[in-house]
Design an enzyme around this catalytic site. Structure first.
Site, PDB file in Angstrom:
ATOM      1  N   TYR A   1      56.073  38.008  37.470  1.00 39.18           N
ATOM      2  CA  TYR A   1      56.300  37.248  38.696  1.00 39.18           C
ATOM      3  C   TYR A   1      57.052  35.951  38.395  1.00 39.18           C
ATOM      4  CZ  TYR A   1      53.038  40.336  41.172  1.00 39.18           C
ATOM      5  OH  TYR A   1      52.409  41.421  41.737  1.00 39.18           O
TER       6      TYR A   1
ATOM      7  N   SER B   1      50.770  45.182  49.610  1.00 40.72           N
ATOM      8  CA  SER B   1      51.560  45.390  50.825  1.00 40.72           C
ATOM      9  C   SER B   1      50.684  45.900  51.965  1.00 40.72           C
ATOM     10  CB  SER B   1      52.716  46.364  50.582  1.00 40.72           C
ATOM     11  OG  SER B   1      53.655  46.320  51.637  1.00 40.72           O
ATOM     12  N   PRO B   2      49.579  45.228  52.268  1.00 38.82           N
ATOM     13  CA  PRO B   2      48.657  45.706  53.297  1.00 38.82           C
ATOM     14  C   PRO B   2      49.255  45.709  54.703  1.00 38.82           C
ATOM     15  CG  PRO B   2      48.085  43.484  52.653  1.00 38.82           C
ATOM     16  CD  PRO B   2      49.118  43.955  51.665  1.00 38.82           C
ATOM     17  N   LEU B   3      50.311  44.916  54.901  1.00 39.08           N
ATOM     18  CA  LEU B   3      50.948  44.863  56.217  1.00 39.08           C
ATOM     19  C   LEU B   3      52.351  45.461  56.192  1.00 39.08           C
ATOM     20  CD1 LEU B   3      49.799  41.302  57.368  1.00 39.08           C
ATOM     21  CD2 LEU B   3      48.746  43.523  57.860  1.00 39.08           C
ATOM     22  N   ALA B   4      52.590  46.324  55.220  1.00 39.82           N
ATOM     23  CA  ALA B   4      53.876  47.029  55.114  1.00 39.82           C
ATOM     24  C   ALA B   4      55.052  46.069  55.142  1.00 39.82           C
ATOM     25  CB  ALA B   4      54.009  48.062  56.239  1.00 39.82           C
ATOM     26  N   GLY B   5      54.963  45.053  54.306  1.00 40.11           N
ATOM     27  CA  GLY B   5      56.065  44.086  54.211  1.00 40.11           C
ATOM     28  C   GLY B   5      56.288  43.299  55.492  1.00 40.11           C
ATOM     29  N   GLY B   6      55.231  43.116  56.288  1.00 44.30           N
ATOM     30  CA  GLY B   6      55.323  42.350  57.525  1.00 44.30           C
ATOM     31  C   GLY B   6      55.509  43.195  58.768  1.00 44.30           C
TER      32      GLY B   6
ATOM     33  N   GLY C   1      53.065  42.036  63.483  1.00 43.81           N
ATOM     34  CA  GLY C   1      53.553  41.598  64.790  1.00 43.81           C
ATOM     35  C   GLY C   1      55.045  41.368  64.832  1.00 43.81           C
TER      36      GLY C   1
END
Length: 322
Positions: free
Chosen positions: A53, A209-214, A218
């Site tokens: 990183y 990536s729990p929110l699929a990259g945003g 929303g």
């Protein structure tokens, strides 16, 4: 904050994991320090990083964390996870899971992190050309030296988990205690074989990536500017899944919740999941993620999410065979 055991171990970790990939490339060191302090103050004790990183300046993120440890004196409050595998130089032995590379990289990570041990040392990817006897012998030495407490995997297939776990058991070694992999409502491949393997061998699952990259955060309700800001890869996913994402955002509104909280809470409701990795760029984003812990679903609500984003149909082989 809610806590759970990491896999079959006696180690208690928070159900939200602080991801640090933005520290350095996106978030300044000063802001990164504020995020880590705020996370710990709010009960998030599980911090995840990797030696690569920093990307163009690999190792930068670990150095930022190490500086915070030195300044705050809060190392013992943190369950620290980092990773090894990726290329850290130009030589032929500067990547992978050879005993030589593992030894060199753990020493480098310890120096950057300004600590004498790593709680969870994760293989960032499987290396098929290195025998497990070599890998486990290297890890056994690090555990004996007290430089590593637990070992985890990342981006492993189910059979890799089985292979690694059986090899460790043959050596009477604890072996893998966690698997970190992509998992979210839009990407449920893990349910076929990785989740069953993790459950069988006692590994905690840590979704990245729990929110699929945003895209589950929303993106449509934020407006055209947010949609335009999505990179080409996610733009393709957005185009392909627009109707599903639109339905998901509408359902989140029915629940009275922000879509991001619904996406995180769904993962928290999945059997075998230790906790999703959140990657806040600001303290405000960190605080917003905490609301997901309060979201509890009824069976009908989970069924509705399955309708919007169908999984693979269960575990293998029943998901695709009789």
């Amino acid at each position: 904050m809610e806590y759970t055991y990491l896999g079959r171990t006696g180690l208690k970790v928070s159900r939200l994991v602080l991801g640090t990939m933005n520290f350095g490339p996106v978030t300044t060191e000063e802001d990164s320090h504020q995020i880590m302090s705020s996370a710990l103050d709010r009960g998030i004790n599980f911090f995840d990083t990797a030696n690569v990183y920093g990307w163009d300046k690999k190792g930068t993120t670990e150095s930022i964390i190490g500086n915070w440890f030195a300044a705050s004196g809060r190392r013992e409050d943190v369950v620290l996870a980092t990773k090894v595998y990726g290329s850290m130089g130009e030589g032929p032995n500067s990547e992978g899971l050879s005993a030589k590379h593992i030894r060199r990289q753990v020493e480098a990570s310890l120096k950057r992190l300004q600590t004498d041990y790593i709680d969870l040392y994760q293989f960032h990817h499987v290396q098929r050309d290195t025998p497990w006897d070599e890998i486990w012998q290297a890890m056994e030495v690090l555990v004996q030296q007290g430089k590593v407490l637990y070992v985890g995997s990342s981006n492993f297939a189910g059979w890799h988990i089985a292979q690694a776990s059986e090899a460790a058991a043959a050596r009477h070694f604890l072996g893998l205690v966690s698997e970190q992999s992509i998992y979210n409502l839009m990407n449920r491949h893990l349910e076929l074989e990785v989740l069953p393997a993790a459950k069988h061998y006692g590994l905690g699952v840590i979704p990245w990536s729990p929110l699929a990259g945003g895209l589950l955060g929303g993106v449509l309700q934020k407006g055209k500017s947010a949609v335009r800001g999505v990179d080409d890869y996610r733009q393709g996913l957005l185009t392909k899944n627009r109707d599903k994402i639109k339905a998901f955002e509408a359902f989140s509104k029915e629940l009275g919740q922000h879509p991001a909280n619904v996406g995180l809470a769904w993962l928290l409701a999945q059997d075998g999941v230790t906790g999703p990795i959140i990657g806040p760029r600001t303290v405000e984003q960190l605080e917003g993620s905490l609301a997901a812990l309060k979201v509890k679903f009824k069976k009908a609500e989970l069924a509705r999410l399955d309708e919007i984003f169908p999984g693979p149909g269960g575990t293998a082989p029943e998901a695709y065979a009789w």
